[in-house]
Design an enzyme around this catalytic site. Structure first.
Site, mmCIF file in Angstrom:
data_model
loop_
_atom_site.group_PDB
_atom_site.id
_atom_site.type_symbol
_atom_site.label_atom_id
_atom_site.label_comp_id
_atom_site.label_asym_id
_atom_site.label_seq_id
_atom_site.Cartn_x
_atom_site.Cartn_y
_atom_site.Cartn_z
ATOM 1 N N LYS A 184 33.018 44.944 50.704
ATOM 2 C CA LYS A 184 32.677 44.967 49.273
ATOM 3 C C LYS A 184 31.960 46.275 48.978
ATOM 4 O O LYS A 184 30.867 46.526 49.460
ATOM 5 C CB LYS A 184 31.789 43.775 48.922
ATOM 6 N N ASP B 166 26.251 30.416 39.649
ATOM 7 C CA ASP B 166 27.628 30.672 39.232
ATOM 8 C C ASP B 166 28.608 29.870 40.083
ATOM 9 O O ASP B 166 29.577 30.406 40.619
ATOM 10 C CB ASP B 166 27.958 32.161 39.292
ATOM 11 N N GLY C 89 35.649 43.248 40.769
ATOM 12 C CA GLY C 89 34.757 42.605 39.820
ATOM 13 C C GLY C 89 34.151 43.656 38.914
ATOM 14 O O GLY C 89 34.560 44.824 38.916
#
Length: 440
Positions: A38, A127, A18
């Protein structure tokens, strides 16, 4: 063996990227299991604070993806969570097109159950979209959805990080009142859920601009699911379904019907949530056969009532061993031969509060001149980092320190910037070094 963080997490291969992070498939030495790791790679203080907020969101629900550990040092951080390998709802729709109503209702019900939990905790996700709805690998069985990516989620009792007048979210899923400058609300999440339901039924992407999507002319008037979707995606907030619980109640008559499995597309193809991850390297393939520990069970195969939000202490941060090299992400492995090409994958999460990172991030934010600290770097093609739309540009602010061909660090691999001349560039590995190259 790959690079090891904190003597615990072996980074095997990158599975997603991302604007602010890379998600790796990793081996957790302590628990003896595969996980998704992550890794934050962001030098902007505003984004660091958003990352800290993401760690705070500890929601115990079978359809919400939450982390179980973290490590951090300086401007690096790693969050460990369950590895969800079935792709996303976005990739499912890309692979199979419009979904049968009962199958689509199953996915929408699981999303609404997750949102009911999120909203009960006083949070707005901001989102909701198919790319942020991950799927467990269930084959032709009942689908299991996991709501992910709480990077810009907001507690209704907290200050906003975005500049006044800015609108965050993904074009096409942002409620009309948000575009008009109204503050975040749970109704805006419900609007995005309605647009997601519309996409499940039509197989199409919503329009990025213009009026909200409408029911196709050939849709049945008596369809329960279409009535629920239209009420959720109503352009007027006052006329919209007021809560996820109310939407679930409206879906009840359809959910009472048995879900026939396997489900089939209009062309007669069985709908399958297959493994989107590449084969594991040999040594890890053998290790992965070890059963998962009982304190991290697989989620159930059917929606459950919303549970109370819980806050759980995570392990204290350990020092990181800096990886010596971050592989280029452009050549990620493809799915096994014979499988349809998946859509975008998202292995993302929500996590709990971290006092050390909060303090460091707040100090950095203050140094960035108050309100300007909230600016973030959007990623292209509706990635997990939402774009800024409305009154804000959709590309990063020009950075005089960045130029085409200039050097960048491994921590910034995949990051997007804009040069002083207006050229969008991305940090890519070039041999043994990393350089800013023109974004494709």
């Amino acid at each position: 063996m790959g690079d090891v963080f904190a003597g615990r997490f072996e980074l095997i291969d990158p599975v997603d990227a991302g604007g602010n992070s890379v998600v790796w498939r990793a081996w957790d030495r302590r628990l003896g299991r595969l996980c998704a790791a992550k890794v934050l790679r962001q030098r902007h203080a505003g984004s660091m604070l958003r990352f800290v907020r993401e760690q705070r969101l500890r929601l115990d629900h079978p359809h919400v993806l939450s982390p179980y550990s973290w490590v951090a040092e300086d401007d690096q951080a790693l969050l460990a969570m369950d590895l969800v390998g079935g792709g996303s709802v976005s990739s499912l729709v890309a692979d199979f097109g419009p979904l049968p109503e009962r199958y689509a209702a199953e996915l929408l019900a699981q999303l609404l159950g997750a949102l009911d939990q999120v909203h009960a905790a006083g949070l707005v996700h901001r989102d909701i979209k198919p790319a942020n709805l991950l799927l467990e690998i269930t084959g032709t069985g009942r689908p299991v959805l996991r709501l992910s990516d709480f990077g810009i989620a907001l507690s209704l009792g907290e200050p906003r990080l975005t500049q006044h007048g800015a609108v965050v979210g993904t074009p096409g899923y942002v409620a009309p009142e948000a575009l008009a400058g109204e503050p975040p609300s749970i109704s805006q999440d419900l609007y995005a859920a309605g647009v997601t339901g519309w996409q499940l039924l039509t197989g199409e992407e919503p329009p990025a601009t213009g009026p909200p999507p409408s029911r196709p002319a050939d849709a049945a008037d008596e369809s329960v699911l279409w009535r629920v979707v239209e009420s959720l995606a109503h352009p007027e907030a006052a006329d919209r379904t007021p809560s996820a619980k109310d939407a679930l109640a409206a879906l009840a008559p359809l959910l009472a019907e048995p879900l026939k499995l396997p489900a089939f597309t209009l062309d007669g193809e069985p709908i399958e949530v297959f493994d989107h991850l590449p084969p594991l390297p040999g040594p890890y393939a053998a290790l992965a056969e070890t059963p998962k520990p009982p304190d991290h069970p697989e989620p159930p195969n059917s929606p459950t009532p919303a549970e109370s939000a819980q806050s759980t202490e995570l392990p204290q941060p350990a020092r990181l061993f800096q990886p010596t090299e971050l592989p280029q992400l452009a050549g990620l492995p493809q799915p096994p031969e014979g499988r349809p090409a998946p859509g975008r994958r998202r292995v993302v999460l929500a996590a709990s509060s971290v006092a050390v990172l909060v303090a460091a991030a707040v100090i950095a934010v203050l140094a960035l001149d108050g309100d300007q600290a909230g600016k973030k770097t959007p990623s292209p093609n509706q990635s997990s980092t939402p774009q800024t739309i409305g009154t804000r540009p959709v590309t990063p602010s020009p950075n005089a320190e960045v130029k085409v061909g200039g050097a960048c660090g491994w921590q910034e691999a995949g990051s997007i910037e804009t040069t002083a001349g207006g050229t969008r560039v991305v940090c890519r590995q070039q041999g043994s070094s990393y350089r800013w190259v023109k974004a494709g």
